[in-house]
Design an enzyme around this catalytic site. Structure first.
Site, PDB file in Angstrom:
ATOM      1  CB  CYS B  90      -0.979  -0.049   1.165  1.00 39.12           C
ATOM      2  SG  CYS B  90      -2.342   1.116   0.996  1.00 39.12           S
ATOM      3  CG  HIS B 198      -3.352  -3.595   3.372  1.00 37.16           C
ATOM      4  ND1 HIS B 198      -2.376  -2.902   4.060  1.00 37.16           N
ATOM      5  CD2 HIS B 198      -4.017  -2.676   2.641  1.00 37.16           C
ATOM      6  CE1 HIS B 198      -2.458  -1.615   3.763  1.00 37.16           C
ATOM      7  NE2 HIS B 198      -3.446  -1.447   2.904  1.00 37.16           N
ATOM      8  CD  GLU B 200      -0.618  -5.390   5.920  1.00 42.45           C
ATOM      9  OE1 GLU B 200      -0.609  -5.982   4.821  1.00 42.45           O
ATOM     10  OE2 GLU B 200      -0.753  -4.149   6.020  1.00 42.45           O
TER      11      GLU B 200
END
Lengths: 80, 231
Positions: B90, B198, B200
């Site tokens: 990002c 994302h 994560e």
């Protein structure tokens, strides 16, 4: 020496911000088209003449103030 | 001494997914370490670098522009030039593009709205060090949350990148006006990747998807390999 840098979205690059502003202007009743939104950077540089100042400012544009992939810039002197 | 590969996470003023990245990387076997943006060097045991999501420097000027000039980024550049694996997520992707470590640039979403949703992403190139745990064409569910995620490059550049396999991930549908639905790209050398989704935030099925873990676990593999190669 005081200068103004105008940074604009390059021709042909989609400018969603300009489109949104144009849309709103039309809602206000203005007959407007081709709205593009850029950025103005006023700055002061130590230089004896405009050519030296321009060279410095163009370097600033290449290294930070503009992204050459999507933006063009113009340096102007003598504006408040 | 830890036997887990160390992944260094660079924190800028305005990073906000740094802890999520550390937690997620830890869950797939890494030893995460934080690096401050003013640090001129990475920890010597760094096997890979992550530039996390967030809004570094308030997105002033252009997203990622200010962060790309941070002292830590000079260290990241040296690490990348030495073949070290670097993943930008990002805002990290935006920073890598502004640092010209990756091709193209991230622009405001075409709809001018912040998008925050699960996205379906297709693995176009499964041969990179970041995607080798995925199958070619595999569809991953990974959240996106960004206001400026529309990747752009001119057509000629795009065609070259696509021919060289540098377009790694694509959205299954248009989510933000990204050129050719590009969601992630890799550099020519294959060791620097950026993506807007994302991973994560997608490492546990309880949170909707564990697909992001495939990318992060591959990064941890790469970190171990790089640490061995330079040892």
């Amino acid at each position: 020496m005081r200068a103004t840098v105008l940074v604009r979205p390059k021709a042909g690059i989609l400018d969603p911000q300009g489109d949104a502003v144009e849309h709103s202007l039309r809602k206000l009743g203005f007959d407007v088209s081709g709205v593009r939104v850029g950025r103005v950077v006023d700055l002061e540089v130590e230089a004896d003449d405009e050519d030296t100042a321009r060279a410095q400012i163009e370097k600033m544009c290449h290294e930070l103030l503009a992204n050459p992939l999507i933006e063009s810039f113009e340096v102007r002197f003598g504006e408040s | 001494m830890s036997t887990r590969p160390q992944v260094s996470i660079v924190r800028f003023l305005g990073s906000n997914d740094d802890h999520d990245a550390a937690w997620a990387l830890g869950s797939v076997g890494a030893e995460p370490a934080f690096v401050w943006h003013e640090d001129a060097e990475l920890p010597p045991s760094t096997g890979a670098v992550v530039l996390p999501g967030g809004f570094s420097y308030g997105d002033y000027l252009r997203t990622g522009a200010m962060a790309s000039l941070a002292p830590a980024m000079a260290a990241v550049r040296r690490f990348a030039e030495a073949g070290g694996p670097v993943l930008g997520i990002c805002n990290g992707f935006q920073i890598l593009c502004e640092a010209r470590l990756l091709p193209g640039v991230l622009r405001p979403n075409r709809q001018l709205e912040f998008v925050c949703e699960d996205a379906m992403v297709e693995v176009e190139n499964a041969r990179t060090i970041f995607t080798r745990r995925c199958a070619p064409g595999q569809q991953l569910v990974i959240p996106i949350k960004h206001g400026e995620g529309a990747w752009y490059a001119d057509h000629g550049t795009y065609v070259q990148l696509a021919a060289r396999g540098q377009i790694v991930l694509r959205y299954a549908e248009d989510v933000n006006g990204s050129f050719a639905n590009v969601a992630g790209v890799v550099n020519a050398a294959g060791n620097v990747m950026g993506l807007m989704p994302h991973p994560e935030h997608a490492v546990d099925p309880l949170l909707g998807s564990a697909d992001g873990g495939l990318l992060l676990a591959a990064l941890v593999d790469a970190a171990a390999e790089h640490a061995l190669a330079v040892a």
